[in-house]
Design a protein around this motif. Structure first.
Motif, PDB file in Angstrom:
ATOM      1  N   PHE A 195       0.832  -1.203   0.000  1.00 15.03           N
ATOM      2  CA  PHE A 195       0.000   0.000   0.000  1.00 15.03           C
ATOM      3  C   PHE A 195       0.869   1.255   0.000  1.00 15.03           C
ATOM      4  O   PHE A 195       0.625   2.197  -0.759  1.00 15.03           O
ATOM      5  CB  PHE A 195      -0.914  -0.002   1.223  1.00 15.03           C
ATOM      6  CG  PHE A 195      -1.756   1.241   1.359  1.00 15.03           C
ATOM      7  CD1 PHE A 195      -2.879   1.422   0.560  1.00 15.03           C
ATOM      8  CD2 PHE A 195      -1.416   2.230   2.272  1.00 15.03           C
ATOM      9  CE1 PHE A 195      -3.647   2.576   0.664  1.00 15.03           C
ATOM     10  CE2 PHE A 195      -2.176   3.374   2.386  1.00 15.03           C
ATOM     11  CZ  PHE A 195      -3.300   3.541   1.582  1.00 15.03           C
ATOM     12  N   LEU A 196       1.892   1.290   0.836  1.00 13.48           N
ATOM     13  CA  LEU A 196       2.755   2.469   0.919  1.00 13.48           C
ATOM     14  C   LEU A 196       3.562   2.670  -0.354  1.00 13.48           C
ATOM     15  O   LEU A 196       3.861   3.802  -0.734  1.00 13.48           O
ATOM     16  CB  LEU A 196       3.685   2.328   2.123  1.00 13.48           C
ATOM     17  CG  LEU A 196       2.986   2.338   3.486  1.00 13.48           C
ATOM     18  CD1 LEU A 196       3.985   2.045   4.600  1.00 13.48           C
ATOM     19  CD2 LEU A 196       2.279   3.663   3.729  1.00 13.48           C
ATOM     20  N   GLU A 197       3.923   1.575  -1.016  1.00 10.34           N
ATOM     21  CA  GLU A 197       4.633   1.695  -2.291  1.00 10.34           C
ATOM     22  C   GLU A 197       3.713   2.271  -3.365  1.00 10.34           C
ATOM     23  O   GLU A 197       4.126   3.080  -4.198  1.00 10.34           O
ATOM     24  CB  GLU A 197       5.163   0.335  -2.726  1.00 10.34           C
ATOM     25  CG  GLU A 197       5.973   0.370  -4.016  1.00 10.34           C
ATOM     26  CD  GLU A 197       6.501  -0.992  -4.399  1.00 10.34           C
ATOM     27  OE1 GLU A 197       7.218  -1.070  -5.409  1.00 10.34           O
ATOM     28  OE2 GLU A 197       6.186  -1.983  -3.701  1.00 10.34           O
ATOM     29  N   ARG A 198       2.434   1.862  -3.320  1.00 10.34           N
ATOM     30  CA  ARG A 198       1.474   2.357  -4.303  1.00 10.34           C
ATOM     31  C   ARG A 198       1.128   3.820  -4.049  1.00 10.34           C
ATOM     32  O   ARG A 198       0.917   4.588  -4.997  1.00 10.34           O
ATOM     33  CB  ARG A 198       0.209   1.507  -4.257  1.00 10.34           C
ATOM     34  CG  ARG A 198      -0.816   1.892  -5.326  1.00 10.34           C
ATOM     35  CD  ARG A 198      -2.057   1.021  -5.254  1.00 10.34           C
ATOM     36  NE  ARG A 198      -1.783  -0.389  -5.477  1.00 10.34           N
ATOM     37  CZ  ARG A 198      -2.740  -1.318  -5.537  1.00 10.34           C
ATOM     38  NH1 ARG A 198      -4.022  -0.982  -5.382  1.00 10.34           N
ATOM     39  NH2 ARG A 198      -2.418  -2.580  -5.749  1.00 10.34           N
ATOM     40  N   TYR A 199       1.070   4.213  -2.780  1.00  5.75           N
ATOM     41  CA  TYR A 199       0.694   5.590  -2.422  1.00  5.75           C
ATOM     42  C   TYR A 199       1.794   6.196  -1.551  1.00  5.75           C
ATOM     43  O   TYR A 199       1.663   6.276  -0.325  1.00  5.75           O
ATOM     44  CB  TYR A 199      -0.648   5.607  -1.692  1.00  5.75           C
ATOM     45  CG  TYR A 199      -1.770   4.995  -2.500  1.00  5.75           C
ATOM     46  CD1 TYR A 199      -2.317   5.668  -3.592  1.00  5.75           C
ATOM     47  CD2 TYR A 199      -2.274   3.731  -2.185  1.00  5.75           C
ATOM     48  CE1 TYR A 199      -3.339   5.102  -4.348  1.00  5.75           C
ATOM     49  CE2 TYR A 199      -3.296   3.163  -2.936  1.00  5.75           C
ATOM     50  CZ  TYR A 199      -3.814   3.849  -4.009  1.00  5.75           C
ATOM     51  OH  TYR A 199      -4.821   3.286  -4.759  1.00  5.75           O
ATOM     52  N   PRO A 200       2.893   6.612  -2.168  1.00  6.83           N
ATOM     53  CA  PRO A 200       4.057   7.073  -1.397  1.00  6.83           C
ATOM     54  C   PRO A 200       3.813   8.347  -0.602  1.00  6.83           C
ATOM     55  O   PRO A 200       4.600   8.656   0.302  1.00  6.83           O
ATOM     56  CB  PRO A 200       5.127   7.280  -2.482  1.00  6.83           C
ATOM     57  CG  PRO A 200       4.358   7.477  -3.745  1.00  6.83           C
ATOM     58  CD  PRO A 200       3.136   6.627  -3.621  1.00  6.83           C
TER      59      PRO A 200
ATOM     60  N   PRO B 142     -12.050  11.290   2.391  1.00  5.89           N
ATOM     61  CA  PRO B 142     -10.711  11.717   1.963  1.00  5.89           C
ATOM     62  C   PRO B 142     -10.116  10.685   1.020  1.00  5.89           C
ATOM     63  O   PRO B 142     -10.367   9.478   1.147  1.00  5.89           O
ATOM     64  CB  PRO B 142      -9.936  11.774   3.290  1.00  5.89           C
ATOM     65  CG  PRO B 142     -10.976  11.964   4.342  1.00  5.89           C
ATOM     66  CD  PRO B 142     -12.186  11.213   3.849  1.00  5.89           C
ATOM     67  N   ALA B 143      -9.320  11.156   0.082  1.00 11.05           N
ATOM     68  CA  ALA B 143      -8.764  10.254  -0.930  1.00 11.05           C
ATOM     69  C   ALA B 143      -7.930   9.152  -0.305  1.00 11.05           C
ATOM     70  O   ALA B 143      -7.932   8.014  -0.782  1.00 11.05           O
ATOM     71  CB  ALA B 143      -7.920  11.054  -1.924  1.00 11.05           C
ATOM     72  N   ARG B 144      -7.219   9.452   0.784  1.00 11.90           N
ATOM     73  CA  ARG B 144      -6.378   8.433   1.421  1.00 11.90           C
ATOM     74  C   ARG B 144      -7.232   7.308   1.996  1.00 11.90           C
ATOM     75  O   ARG B 144      -6.836   6.138   1.953  1.00 11.90           O
ATOM     76  CB  ARG B 144      -5.505   9.061   2.508  1.00 11.90           C
ATOM     77  CG  ARG B 144      -6.284   9.606   3.694  1.00 11.90           C
ATOM     78  CD  ARG B 144      -5.408  10.296   4.711  1.00 11.90           C
ATOM     79  NE  ARG B 144      -6.166  10.685   5.890  1.00 11.90           N
ATOM     80  CZ  ARG B 144      -6.922  11.769   5.968  1.00 11.90           C
ATOM     81  NH1 ARG B 144      -7.000  12.590   4.919  1.00 11.90           N
ATOM     82  NH2 ARG B 144      -7.594  12.056   7.077  1.00 11.90           N
TER      83      ARG B 144
END
Length: 301
Positions: A118-123, A285-287
């Protein structure tokens, strides 16, 4: 007296376009409105400001000193508006801190292993994760998403189902060697049944008898734990018999570390897992939306 609604940014844009185009008619073509509409807007702007901005005494459009100063200010205002819109559009992309609360087994066996993806996709998103089997107040804890197992309480929260898993009664081979294997639910009276140290939605272990009628076996034992992962570890250590969601102990069953018990009396009930959150649809929120979609895509129970 109520002040009439004024579209000041619209008036400024028309005025700036008039200056850039060099005439009312040229500006009208750019703005796709009539020259008379442009003229009326400029006249209304001048009347509101109490100053002449454009000299109409010659064929060629000329700005008054007040008009030149207002044009410079108007250019800066429009640039600021464009920048604000770009920032807002960028804000639509997932970014910022995401606070997630998850029940312990899900957090350890599903959430944490998936988090790097997830963090790699949404840095531009950072995640703050809290693992607990206690039901928390999202607003009080300032959590964006809580992942919960079992029946949901009535609330204003929105729930998104992530999956479900059949329940299973299990014990370690070492425990069964020491205390014997129960053959029917009534045999559990002679066994150590592991309990949770907090209130559950059912008091006991549910079974069905040979005729399919429900049977509830009270939980009695010498160990109570705080969460499902602690329950699994206690069972693995050979301390007693536990009942958990099959997804949680499936690797242990496959490896022979835990043995399913009384399957012919299993009522077939399932534990459901939901992600719950405040708000819905376009107001998310987008996140948060990105995280919920990611869970739906990757989680398998």
């Amino acid at each position: 007296m109520a002040r009439p609604e004024i579209n000041r940014s619209g008036e400024i844009e028309v005025f700036v376009r008039v200056v850039e185009a060099g005439s009312f008619s040229a500006a009208a073509r750019v703005l796709r409105i009539t020259p008379s509409a442009v003229s009326k807007l400029i006249a209304r702007l001048e009347a509101r400001l109490g100053a002449r901005l454009v000299s109409r005494s010659t064929r060629r459009l000329q700005l008054t000193p007040e008009g030149a100063a207002f044009h410079d200010s108007g250019m800066r205002i429009l640039a600021d508006l464009d920048a604000a819109e770009r920032e807002a559009a960028a804000g639509a992309a997932p970014r910022g801190r995401l606070r997630v609360n998850a029940y312990v087994p899900f957090g350890q066996h599903r959430l944490m292993p998936l988090l790097p993806r997830f963090l790699e996709r949404y840095p531009e998103v950072s995640v703050e994760a809290v693992l607990t089997d206690s039901v928390i107040d999202l607003m009080e804890e300032r959590a964006d998403v809580a992942i919960r197992a079992g029946p949901l309480r009535e609330s204003r929260l929105v729930a998104r189902k992530l999956g479900q898993s059949r329940m299973v009664v299990i014990a370690a081979p070492a425990y069964l060697e020491a205390y014997g294997t129960p053959r029917e639910p009534a045999d559990l009276d002679r066994h150590n049944l592991l309990a949770f140290g907090f209130a559950r939605h059912i008091d006991g272990l549910p079974f069905v008898d040979a005729k399919g009628a429900p049977v509830m076996v009270p939980i009695s034992g010498n160990a109570a734990v705080s969460d499902g992962e602690a329950m699994r570890l206690t069972a693995l250590a050979g301390a007693g018999i536990a009942r958990l969601a099959r997804w949680h102990v499936a690797p242990d069953i496959a490896a022979g570390r835990l043995i399913p018990l009384l399957e012919e009396f299993n009522p077939g009930d399932e534990e459901r897992t939901h992600a719950v959150y405040v708000g819905q649809g376009k107001h998310l929120p987008a996140r948060v939306r990105a995280f919920l979609d990611f869970l739906a895509e990757t989680v398998r129970l």
